[in-house]
Design a protein around this motif. Structure first.
Motif, PDB file in Angstrom:
ATOM      1  N   ILE A   1       0.875  -1.185   0.000  1.00 14.63           N
ATOM      2  CA  ILE A   1       0.000   0.000   0.000  1.00 14.63           C
ATOM      3  C   ILE A   1       0.909   1.232   0.000  1.00 14.63           C
ATOM      4  O   ILE A   1       1.753   1.393   0.884  1.00 14.63           O
ATOM      5  N   THR A   2       0.723   2.106  -1.010  1.00 20.03           N
ATOM      6  CA  THR A   2       1.563   3.302  -1.162  1.00 20.03           C
ATOM      7  C   THR A   2       0.681   4.537  -1.110  1.00 20.03           C
ATOM      8  O   THR A   2      -0.381   4.571  -1.740  1.00 20.03           O
ATOM      9  N   LEU A   3       1.114   5.528  -0.356  1.00 16.21           N
ATOM     10  CA  LEU A   3       0.383   6.793  -0.228  1.00 16.21           C
ATOM     11  C   LEU A   3       1.286   7.922  -0.735  1.00 16.21           C
ATOM     12  O   LEU A   3       2.461   8.002  -0.360  1.00 16.21           O
ATOM     13  N   GLY A   4       0.751   8.768  -1.602  1.00 20.22           N
ATOM     14  CA  GLY A   4       1.509   9.894  -2.129  1.00 20.22           C
ATOM     15  C   GLY A   4       0.608  11.105  -2.317  1.00 20.22           C
ATOM     16  O   GLY A   4      -0.625  10.986  -2.337  1.00 20.22           O
ATOM     17  N   MET A   5       1.215  12.263  -2.452  1.00 18.33           N
ATOM     18  CA  MET A   5       0.431  13.478  -2.646  1.00 18.33           C
ATOM     19  C   MET A   5       1.271  14.515  -3.383  1.00 18.33           C
ATOM     20  O   MET A   5       2.508  14.425  -3.443  1.00 18.33           O
ATOM     21  N   ASP A   6       0.588  15.497  -3.954  1.00 22.67           N
ATOM     22  CA  ASP A   6       1.234  16.675  -4.522  1.00 22.67           C
ATOM     23  C   ASP A   6       0.393  17.889  -4.140  1.00 22.67           C
ATOM     24  O   ASP A   6      -0.408  17.829  -3.207  1.00 22.67           O
ATOM     25  N   ASP A   7       0.547  18.978  -4.862  1.00 22.63           N
ATOM     26  CA  ASP A   7      -0.148  20.210  -4.480  1.00 22.63           C
ATOM     27  C   ASP A   7      -1.654  20.140  -4.689  1.00 22.63           C
ATOM     28  O   ASP A   7      -2.414  20.872  -4.040  1.00 22.63           O
ATOM     29  N   THR A   8      -2.117  19.283  -5.596  1.00 19.94           N
ATOM     30  CA  THR A   8      -3.532  19.286  -5.950  1.00 19.94           C
ATOM     31  C   THR A   8      -4.254  17.991  -5.644  1.00 19.94           C
ATOM     32  O   THR A   8      -5.484  17.976  -5.666  1.00 19.94           O
ATOM     33  N   ALA A   9      -3.541  16.893  -5.382  1.00 18.05           N
ATOM     34  CA  ALA A   9      -4.211  15.600  -5.253  1.00 18.05           C
ATOM     35  C   ALA A   9      -3.445  14.699  -4.302  1.00 18.05           C
ATOM     36  O   ALA A   9      -2.248  14.901  -4.031  1.00 18.05           O
ATOM     37  N   VAL A  10      -4.166  13.703  -3.803  1.00 17.59           N
ATOM     38  CA  VAL A  10      -3.568  12.609  -3.035  1.00 17.59           C
ATOM     39  C   VAL A  10      -3.925  11.314  -3.745  1.00 17.59           C
ATOM     40  O   VAL A  10      -4.960  11.221  -4.408  1.00 17.59           O
ATOM     41  N   ALA A  11      -3.055  10.319  -3.619  1.00 17.84           N
ATOM     42  CA  ALA A  11      -3.282   9.049  -4.298  1.00 17.84           C
ATOM     43  C   ALA A  11      -2.827   7.908  -3.397  1.00 17.84           C
ATOM     44  O   ALA A  11      -1.854   8.035  -2.646  1.00 17.84           O
ATOM     45  N   ILE A  12      -3.552   6.790  -3.504  1.00 14.12           N
ATOM     46  CA  ILE A  12      -3.229   5.570  -2.767  1.00 14.12           C
ATOM     47  C   ILE A  12      -3.262   4.428  -3.769  1.00 14.12           C
ATOM     48  O   ILE A  12      -4.258   4.254  -4.491  1.00 14.12           O
ATOM     49  N   THR A  13      -2.176   3.644  -3.841  1.00 14.78           N
ATOM     50  CA  THR A  13      -2.137   2.475  -4.711  1.00 14.78           C
ATOM     51  C   THR A  13      -2.062   1.220  -3.855  1.00 14.78           C
ATOM     52  O   THR A  13      -1.405   1.202  -2.803  1.00 14.78           O
ATOM     53  N   VAL A  14      -2.734   0.178  -4.316  1.00 12.71           N
ATOM     54  CA  VAL A  14      -2.721  -1.129  -3.661  1.00 12.71           C
ATOM     55  C   VAL A  14      -2.228  -2.133  -4.700  1.00 12.71           C
ATOM     56  O   VAL A  14      -2.896  -2.376  -5.700  1.00 12.71           O
ATOM     57  N   ARG A  15      -1.041  -2.695  -4.459  1.00 14.10           N
ATOM     58  CA  ARG A  15      -0.367  -3.558  -5.425  1.00 14.10           C
ATOM     59  C   ARG A  15      -0.289  -4.977  -4.884  1.00 14.10           C
ATOM     60  O   ARG A  15       0.147  -5.200  -3.748  1.00 14.10           O
ATOM     61  N   ASP A  16      -0.765  -5.939  -5.685  1.00 16.33           N
ATOM     62  CA  ASP A  16      -0.585  -7.348  -5.342  1.00 16.33           C
ATOM     63  C   ASP A  16       0.183  -8.025  -6.462  1.00 16.33           C
ATOM     64  O   ASP A  16       0.312  -7.493  -7.566  1.00 16.33           O
ATOM     65  N   HIS A  17       0.712  -9.217  -6.178  1.00 18.41           N
ATOM     66  CA  HIS A  17       1.501  -9.969  -7.148  1.00 18.41           C
ATOM     67  C   HIS A  17       0.874 -11.329  -7.390  1.00 18.41           C
ATOM     68  O   HIS A  17       1.569 -12.343  -7.512  1.00 18.41           O
ATOM     69  N   GLY A  18      -0.458 -11.345  -7.461  1.00 18.23           N
ATOM     70  CA  GLY A  18      -1.168 -12.588  -7.680  1.00 18.23           C
ATOM     71  C   GLY A  18      -1.270 -12.937  -9.154  1.00 18.23           C
ATOM     72  O   GLY A  18      -0.392 -12.632  -9.972  1.00 18.23           O
ATOM     73  N   VAL A  19      -2.393 -13.570  -9.489  1.00 20.82           N
ATOM     74  CA  VAL A  19      -2.574 -14.048 -10.867  1.00 20.82           C
ATOM     75  C   VAL A  19      -2.805 -12.891 -11.830  1.00 20.82           C
ATOM     76  O   VAL A  19      -2.633 -13.047 -13.041  1.00 20.82           O
ATOM     77  N   GLY A  20      -3.178 -11.725 -11.324  1.00 21.01           N
ATOM     78  CA  GLY A  20      -3.394 -10.568 -12.188  1.00 21.01           C
ATOM     79  C   GLY A  20      -4.732 -10.622 -12.898  1.00 21.01           C
ATOM     80  O   GLY A  20      -5.638 -11.393 -12.547  1.00 21.01           O
ATOM     81  N   LEU A  21      -4.869  -9.800 -13.908  1.00 21.78           N
ATOM     82  CA  LEU A  21      -6.105  -9.701 -14.680  1.00 21.78           C
ATOM     83  C   LEU A  21      -5.833 -10.087 -16.119  1.00 21.78           C
ATOM     84  O   LEU A  21      -4.819  -9.706 -16.702  1.00 21.78           O
ATOM     85  N   LYS A  22      -6.737 -10.843 -16.678  1.00 19.52           N
ATOM     86  CA  LYS A  22      -6.628 -11.213 -18.085  1.00 19.52           C
ATOM     87  C   LYS A  22      -7.002 -10.009 -18.959  1.00 19.52           C
ATOM     88  O   LYS A  22      -7.659  -9.079 -18.496  1.00 19.52           O
ATOM     89  N   PRO A  23      -6.586 -10.031 -20.221  1.00 17.67           N
ATOM     90  CA  PRO A  23      -6.969  -8.926 -21.112  1.00 17.67           C
ATOM     91  C   PRO A  23      -8.482  -8.763 -21.173  1.00 17.67           C
ATOM     92  O   PRO A  23      -9.218  -9.720 -21.416  1.00 17.67           O
ATOM     93  N   GLY A  24      -8.952  -7.558 -20.943  1.00 18.19           N
ATOM     94  CA  GLY A  24     -10.376  -7.262 -20.955  1.00 18.19           C
ATOM     95  C   GLY A  24     -11.009  -7.259 -19.587  1.00 18.19           C
ATOM     96  O   GLY A  24     -12.057  -6.625 -19.396  1.00 18.19           O
ATOM     97  N   GLU A  25     -10.395  -7.960 -18.606  1.00 20.57           N
ATOM     98  CA  GLU A  25     -11.003  -8.017 -17.282  1.00 20.57           C
ATOM     99  C   GLU A  25     -10.856  -6.707 -16.518  1.00 20.57           C
ATOM    100  O   GLU A  25     -11.621  -6.462 -15.587  1.00 20.57           O
ATOM    101  N   GLU A  26      -9.863  -5.878 -16.922  1.00 17.00           N
ATOM    102  CA  GLU A  26      -9.722  -4.591 -16.239  1.00 17.00           C
ATOM    103  C   GLU A  26     -10.927  -3.695 -16.491  1.00 17.00           C
ATOM    104  O   GLU A  26     -11.129  -2.706 -15.784  1.00 17.00           O
ATOM    105  N   LYS A  27     -11.749  -4.032 -17.501  1.00 16.46           N
ATOM    106  CA  LYS A  27     -12.967  -3.263 -17.751  1.00 16.46           C
ATOM    107  C   LYS A  27     -14.161  -3.816 -16.978  1.00 16.46           C
ATOM    108  O   LYS A  27     -15.220  -3.215 -16.991  1.00 16.46           O
ATOM    109  N   LEU A  28     -13.993  -4.968 -16.357  1.00 22.49           N
ATOM    110  CA  LEU A  28     -15.127  -5.634 -15.706  1.00 22.49           C
ATOM    111  C   LEU A  28     -15.044  -5.643 -14.184  1.00 22.49           C
ATOM    112  O   LEU A  28     -16.033  -5.977 -13.526  1.00 22.49           O
TER     113      LEU A  28
END
Length: 595
Positions: free
Chosen positions: A446-473
């Protein structure tokens, strides 16, 4: 020894003039650029202006060409008529002069010069149109000094008779040319015609000089008439093109304005139908389409309203029996140690499914509030660092049970943003829980970052991932990447959908990236101040450790979903992913490189 400061050199007069010229040039060029930009914009936006301009240019070229041909033809006809008349008179005059000069054997004969003078005067006096200014001249280049040149009227015609013309006529040929000169104080154009006159002692040359003043005036009048007629025709064609274009463009503009009102939600807008022509048919067809769309939209809105009401009513109605069943299940679960093992196991399963059922009801109620537009944002300045730690602590038990360590990468200083802490924490719980569920025993970061206008949080896993097209579902309701997978968290299938709505309610983005065998990463981006518009994110969406071959049109894709109704689909390697698509509401399309 003290020295006095050297004064700054003052600009000289030439330098000041150069500076003034440069300033003037910058001002003129700037105004010209703005004027050209305005004209270019008007040209691109106005179909009527383009049609009228093209019609005027084409008709001007066409009419100008015809006017030139007609004026040239008229001039040629006038000159031909004069040449024919002069040739006839010259032939007659040459024959008469030859007869008169045939009486003399030598140019020195007595009274020969008088005969020359009389012949010239006779030929000039015999001209029925003497008032037109025709000049008759006789010269003898082969007998210079013996025969004196004569002309009637008595003027010096030498400047109007070129050397080439004299040589041709002296050689025994008839020739002509058009010359402009000043004989009587006024510059006049003349048609000069010459013919040889044979005698016993050689030949003399007879010339007729005919002024072309009247022909020039006639040709000028003809050209003026043709030009005036052509200009009137061009203006008429421009007016006609403007009128015809207006008749066509006006209904199109009305249709465009009506379509804009329809797209703004004014479904009762219609076009006026006048007549029975093609434009009237277009207006009638447009109105019929608008009526059908209005009917269909109203029907869909009614169905959606009934569906939302049904979901809300069912969720509320299930609360009462669920409470009763929960009380009975809690009683049975508390006494499970006194039951047989099979009955005790049934009590545990009943308790777990009741927990999942209650969670599903809660999510359904939340979804119904989003659908009905009743969800409200309770934003307040919040430090997101404790929120991230709290989510990680709450999911630590699940992570330990499935063997997935949770790693945090957060700043040591507070990260303050105007957000709704309850909703942000719910989004992070869903994202981290989903990552732990699909982590395959590998760390979740889990990564937390910010700048002057926004804050962002990313959650990264190293599992099986997503197949092509599944990122839309992944944000669809009740969607699972693998329905047969044994679930540890008992999720309802609505977590990511609710998270997406929470992000949109903040005016933020919830984006997903994934690739087979590479894991997945979700990024939540929120404006630092409530109500601001996002343009960039402080953190990358594609992880820096991702190695995606750019081998196909859909490998390594990402789906970025923002506050609007559209998404951004990016396809490319991790270090150069290019995102393009319909974009987010209010910002248009968005492109990300190495996002």
């Amino acid at each position: 020894m003290a020295t006095s400061p050297i004064p700054d050199p003052q600009p000289t007069a030439p330098h000041r003039r150069v500076a003034a010229v440069r300033e003037l040039w910058r001002g003129v060029s700037g105004r010209s650029a703005r004027l050209l930009a305005g004209l270019h914009q008007t040209w691109r936006r106005s179909l009527q202006l383009r049609v009228v301009t093209i019609t005027l240019v084409a008709s001007s070229l066409l009419v100008g060409g015809f006017a030139y041909l007609i004026a040239d033809k008229i001039t040629s006809i006038l000159v031909d008529n004069v040449e024919t008349d002069v040739r006839v008179r010259l032939d007659s005059g040459a024959a008469y002069a030859a007869k008169q000069f045939g009486l003399y054997n030598q140019p020195q004969d007595a009274q020969f010069q008088e005969t020359v003078d009389g012949t010239v005067n006779y030929l000039a006096g015999g001209d029925p149109q003497q008032t037109t200014g025709v000049i008759v001249a006789l010269t003898a280049d082969n007998h210079t000094g013996v025969i004196q040149p004569r002309s009637s009227p008595a003027v010096n015609v030498r400047p109007l008779i070129s050397r080439e013309l004299r040589a041709t006529v002296a050689g025994g040929k008839m020739a002509s040319q058009i010359r402009t000169g000043r004989l009587d104080g006024e510059r006049t154009k003349y048609l000069v015609y010459g013919s040889p006159v044979p005698t016993k002692f050689g030949q003399v040359e007879l010339y007729y000089l005919v002024p072309l003043t009247r022909q020039d005036e006639t040709a000028a009048d003809a050209r003026a008439t043709v030009v005036a007629t052509g200009a009137a025709l061009v203006i008429l064609l421009g007016l006609l093109a403007g009128l015809v274009t207006r008749l066509v463009v006006t209904p199109v503009r009305v249709a465009a304005r009506t379509a804009q009102r329809l797209s703004a939600g004014l479904l009762d807008q219609r076009m006026a139908v006048n007549g029975e022509d093609d434009l009237a048919l277009l207006a009638a067809s447009f109105n019929q389409m608008a009526t059908n769309l209005q009917r269909q939209i109203l029907r869909l809105e009614e169905m959606s309203r009934l569906q939302r009401r049904f979901t809300s009513d069912v969720s509320h109605e299930l609360r009462t029996p669920l409470t009763t069943v929960r009380m009975a299940a809690d009683l049975i679960f508390s006494e499970r140690d006194e039951f047989d093992p099979a009955v005790a196991r049934s009590a545990e399963l009943l308790q777990a499914e009741l927990d999942r059922f209650e969670e599903l009801l809660t999510d359904l109620l939340e979804i119904s509030r989003f659908d009905a537009g009743f969800a409200m944002l309770d934003a307040e300045p919040t430090d997101l660092v404790p929120v991230v730690h709290r989510v990680a602590d709450r999911l630590a038990g699940l992570a330990e049970r499935v063997g997935v360590p949770i790693e945090l990468d957060v700043p040591a200083t507070p990260v303050i943003a105007e957000v709704d802490p309850r909703r942000v924490e719910r989004v992070l719980r869903n994202l981290v829980g989903n990552a732990v569920e699909h982590g395959e025993g590998k760390p979740v970061r889990i990564t937390l970052g910010m700048d002057d206008t926004a804050v962002a949080i990313t959650v990264r896993d190293h599992g099986v991932g997503l197949k092509p097209g599944e990122e839309k579902l992944v944000f669809n309701r009740f969607w699972r990447a693998d329905p047969s997978r044994a679930r540890q968290t008992g999720g309802t299938g609505l977590g990511l959908s609710i998270s997406l709505e929470d992000a949109r309610l903040h005016g933020g983005w919830l984006e997903a990236w994934g690739a087979p065998g590479q894991g997945a990463q979700f990024r939540l981006t929120l404006p630092a101040r409530a109500g601001d518009r996002l343009t960039t994110s402080p953190l990358r969406l594609v992880p820096a450790d991702a190695a995606l071959p750019f081998g196909g049109p859909r490998e390594g894709g990402l789906l970025a979903i923002g506050p609007g109704s559209g998404g951004v689909l990016a396809i490319g390697p991790a270090d150069g992913a290019v995102a393009a698509g319909p974009g987010r509401q209010g910002t248009g399309g968005r492109a990300e490189v190495g996002s």
